[in-house]
Design a protein around this motif. Structure first.
Motif, mmCIF file in Angstrom:
data_model
loop_
_atom_site.group_PDB
_atom_site.id
_atom_site.type_symbol
_atom_site.label_atom_id
_atom_site.label_comp_id
_atom_site.label_asym_id
_atom_site.label_seq_id
_atom_site.Cartn_x
_atom_site.Cartn_y
_atom_site.Cartn_z
ATOM 1 N N TYR A 196 0.834 -1.211 0.000
ATOM 2 C CA TYR A 196 0.000 0.000 0.000
ATOM 3 C C TYR A 196 0.867 1.259 0.000
ATOM 4 O O TYR A 196 0.545 2.261 0.649
ATOM 5 N N HIS A 197 1.985 1.168 -0.715
ATOM 6 C CA HIS A 197 2.928 2.278 -0.896
ATOM 7 C C HIS A 197 3.589 2.714 0.416
ATOM 8 O O HIS A 197 4.088 3.839 0.519
ATOM 9 N N ARG A 198 3.639 1.826 1.386
ATOM 10 C CA ARG A 198 4.313 2.148 2.663
ATOM 11 C C ARG A 198 5.811 1.896 2.597
ATOM 12 O O ARG A 198 6.576 2.520 3.341
ATOM 13 N N TYR A 199 6.240 0.937 1.750
ATOM 14 C CA TYR A 199 7.648 0.553 1.720
ATOM 15 C C TYR A 199 8.152 0.528 0.286
ATOM 16 O O TYR A 199 7.419 0.185 -0.636
ATOM 17 N N GLN A 200 9.433 0.866 0.142
ATOM 18 C CA GLN A 200 10.051 0.945 -1.175
ATOM 19 C C GLN A 200 10.862 -0.294 -1.521
ATOM 20 O O GLN A 200 11.185 -0.511 -2.694
ATOM 21 N N ALA A 201 11.204 -1.094 -0.527
ATOM 22 C CA ALA A 201 12.052 -2.262 -0.757
ATOM 23 C C ALA A 201 11.705 -3.349 0.253
ATOM 24 O O ALA A 201 11.198 -3.068 1.347
ATOM 25 N N THR A 202 12.003 -4.585 -0.119
ATOM 26 C CA THR A 202 11.650 -5.715 0.729
ATOM 27 C C THR A 202 12.361 -5.655 2.069
ATOM 28 O O THR A 202 11.787 -6.045 3.099
ATOM 29 N N HIS A 203 13.605 -5.187 2.101
ATOM 30 C CA HIS A 203 14.305 -5.136 3.390
ATOM 31 C C HIS A 203 13.623 -4.164 4.355
ATOM 32 O O HIS A 203 13.666 -4.363 5.576
ATOM 33 N N GLU A 204 12.954 -3.123 3.840
ATOM 34 C CA GLU A 204 12.194 -2.225 4.704
ATOM 35 C C GLU A 204 10.965 -2.935 5.270
ATOM 36 O O GLU A 204 10.628 -2.786 6.452
ATOM 37 N N LEU A 205 10.286 -3.700 4.418
ATOM 38 C CA LEU A 205 9.132 -4.472 4.864
ATOM 39 C C LEU A 205 9.539 -5.490 5.922
ATOM 40 O O LEU A 205 8.873 -5.624 6.964
ATOM 41 N N GLU A 206 10.629 -6.181 5.691
ATOM 42 C CA GLU A 206 11.081 -7.205 6.633
ATOM 43 C C GLU A 206 11.473 -6.589 7.968
ATOM 44 O O GLU A 206 11.191 -7.139 9.042
ATOM 45 N N ALA A 207 12.102 -5.420 7.938
ATOM 46 C CA ALA A 207 12.465 -4.735 9.183
ATOM 47 C C ALA A 207 11.218 -4.332 9.961
ATOM 48 O O ALA A 207 11.165 -4.457 11.195
ATOM 49 N N ALA A 208 10.204 -3.837 9.255
ATOM 50 C CA ALA A 208 8.946 -3.461 9.919
ATOM 51 C C ALA A 208 8.238 -4.688 10.487
ATOM 52 O O ALA A 208 7.614 -4.630 11.554
ATOM 53 N N TYR A 209 8.321 -5.811 9.780
ATOM 54 C CA TYR A 209 7.763 -7.074 10.300
ATOM 55 C C TYR A 209 8.452 -7.464 11.598
ATOM 56 O O TYR A 209 7.794 -7.830 12.590
ATOM 57 N N ARG A 210 9.777 -7.374 11.636
ATOM 58 C CA ARG A 210 10.515 -7.703 12.852
ATOM 59 C C ARG A 210 10.160 -6.767 13.997
ATOM 60 O O ARG A 210 10.188 -7.163 15.168
ATOM 61 N N ALA A 211 9.812 -5.526 13.650
ATOM 62 C CA ALA A 211 9.438 -4.544 14.676
ATOM 63 C C ALA A 211 7.994 -4.708 15.141
ATOM 64 O O ALA A 211 7.561 -4.008 16.058
ATOM 65 N N GLY A 212 7.246 -5.593 14.490
ATOM 66 C CA GLY A 212 5.887 -5.881 14.930
ATOM 67 C C GLY A 212 4.800 -5.049 14.291
ATOM 68 O O GLY A 212 3.655 -5.062 14.770
ATOM 69 N N ASP A 213 5.110 -4.328 13.219
ATOM 70 C CA ASP A 213 4.088 -3.529 12.549
ATOM 71 C C ASP A 213 3.000 -4.448 11.982
ATOM 72 O O ASP A 213 3.303 -5.388 11.245
ATOM 73 N N PRO A 214 1.722 -4.200 12.312
ATOM 74 C CA PRO A 214 0.650 -5.121 11.890
ATOM 75 C C PRO A 214 0.500 -5.234 10.368
ATOM 76 O O PRO A 214 0.298 -6.344 9.849
ATOM 77 N N VAL A 215 0.574 -4.118 9.649
ATOM 78 C CA VAL A 215 0.419 -4.181 8.200
ATOM 79 C C VAL A 215 1.602 -4.920 7.574
ATOM 80 O O VAL A 215 1.421 -5.778 6.692
ATOM 81 N N ALA A 216 2.800 -4.609 8.032
ATOM 82 C CA ALA A 216 3.978 -5.296 7.523
ATOM 83 C C ALA A 216 3.903 -6.793 7.817
ATOM 84 O O ALA A 216 4.267 -7.628 6.975
ATOM 85 N N THR A 217 3.433 -7.131 9.002
ATOM 86 C CA THR A 217 3.295 -8.541 9.381
ATOM 87 C C THR A 217 2.316 -9.258 8.459
ATOM 88 O O THR A 217 2.583 -10.366 7.979
ATOM 89 N N TYR A 218 1.205 -8.612 8.172
ATOM 90 C CA TYR A 218 0.203 -9.210 7.279
ATOM 91 C C TYR A 218 0.773 -9.430 5.883
ATOM 92 O O TYR A 218 0.654 -10.522 5.313
ATOM 93 N N VAL A 219 1.419 -8.409 5.332
ATOM 94 C CA VAL A 219 1.939 -8.507 3.963
ATOM 95 C C VAL A 219 3.068 -9.530 3.891
ATOM 96 O O VAL A 219 3.099 -10.381 2.991
ATOM 97 N N TRP A 220 3.988 -9.461 4.836
ATOM 98 C CA TRP A 220 5.141 -10.366 4.828
ATOM 99 C C TRP A 220 4.703 -11.822 4.950
ATOM 100 O O TRP A 220 5.122 -12.678 4.165
#
Length: 300
Positions: free
Chosen positions: A194-218
């Motif tokens: 949803y245009h929150r992240y520009q690269a997969t490593h950003e998504l993965e970092a947000a997943y590790r931090a517990g972000d709910p949207v990142a967790t869902y997408v990842w």
């Protein structure tokens, strides 16, 4: 005796010199458009030639095989890329052996990565193996009975273009709806997040931090990856499954949920799943695999 392997990438030519046991004697990386010595010094062809020339001179008389990894589909003789529309103008049908004044085997880049793992890496010793490279896109390769499967028209191994969502209205670059490439490749990361992240490593970092949207997408992406892998296991029954590419470097963030989803979806009639291993070779995998393939071809 030694072998040279080169990997034609989007920004640079990477090269290695290895012995026939896979020991890396030298590595080299030369950006496209720089340091070439031929008349077409600003072209990618000139960069490849300058790399090959320098290495052949440095290891004069000791090189018995040379190979190159490149994007696209090879011809049946593995002497040229037969089809690669839209990139590297002039690559298609270009015979590298003539240009480099040395017999040169050409191999698709994902196939090269698999050869590196099959000969000298995670898949060494296995007769049947599958590799997926997870990066900007998703590539792949298959070893059956110890041989690289290239198939009719040398098209085999485009495993990123199998569907995990046939009702998806959007088609990938191979006309496949809901391909695994579109569901986990870095090229679609903005859209999938949803245009929150520009690269997969950003998504993965947000997943590790517990972000709910990142967790869902990842986790959604990893589950679809597991379904694609289980489908391939059902079709080909490999002894080992290897994951490479930049996304595979996520480590536990990838491997732990992937193992849970594999447990859920993998058919295990004997009670044990197919081992899923991370590729041993990193940025020089394509070059090492090209050299490995050239060695194999030269000893036929």
């Amino acid at each position: 005796m030694l072998a040279i392997g080169m990997d034609l990438g989007g920004t640079a030519v990477k090269a290695v010199v290895i012995d026939h046991y896979g020991n890396v004697i030298k590595t080299m990386s030369r950006p496209l458009g720089q340091h070439a010595t031929s008349i077409d010094e600003w072209s990618w062809k000139g960069v490849v030639k300058s790399v090959a020339t320098d290495l052949l001179e440095e290891f004069s008389g000791r090189v018995t095989a040379m190979g190159m990894s490149a994007p696209g589909i090879c011809n049946e003789e593995n002497t040229a890329i037969y089809s690669m529309p839209g990139r590297f103008y002039g690559l298609e049908q270009f015979i590298w052996s003539d240009y480099l004044d040395h017999e040169t085997c050409i191999l698709n880049d994902a196939h090269s990565a698999l050869m590196a793992e099959a000969q000298f890496g995670a898949a060494k010793g296995y007769k049947n193996a599958i590799l997926l490279t997870l990066g900007t896109g998703v590539g792949g390769g298959i070893i059956i009975d110890g041989k690289l499967l290239q198939g009719r028209n040398m098209m085999a191994g485009h495993l990123g273009h199998i569907s995990v969502d046939a009702d998806n209205p959007e088609l990938d670059i191979f006309k496949i709806p809901g391909s695994i490439e579109d569901h986990i490749g870095n090229a679609t990361i903005e859209k999938r997040t949803y245009h929150r992240y520009q690269a997969t490593h950003e998504l993965e970092a947000a997943y590790r931090a517990g972000d709910p949207v990142a967790t869902y997408v990842w986790l959604s992406s990893v589950r679809k990856l597991s379904i694609a892998m289980c489908s391939l296991i059902n079709a080909l029954s490999p002894e080992v499954f290897v994951l490479g590419g930049g996304i595979a470097q996520a480590g536990d963030s990838l491997m732990k949920p992937l193992a849970a989803f594999m447990e859920l979806h993998e058919w295990r009639p004997r009670g044990e799943g197919v081992p899923v291993l991370l590729a041993h070779h990193g940025e020089h995998a394509g070059a090492i695999g090209a050299a490995a393939f050239a060695i194999r071809q030269s000893t036929k």
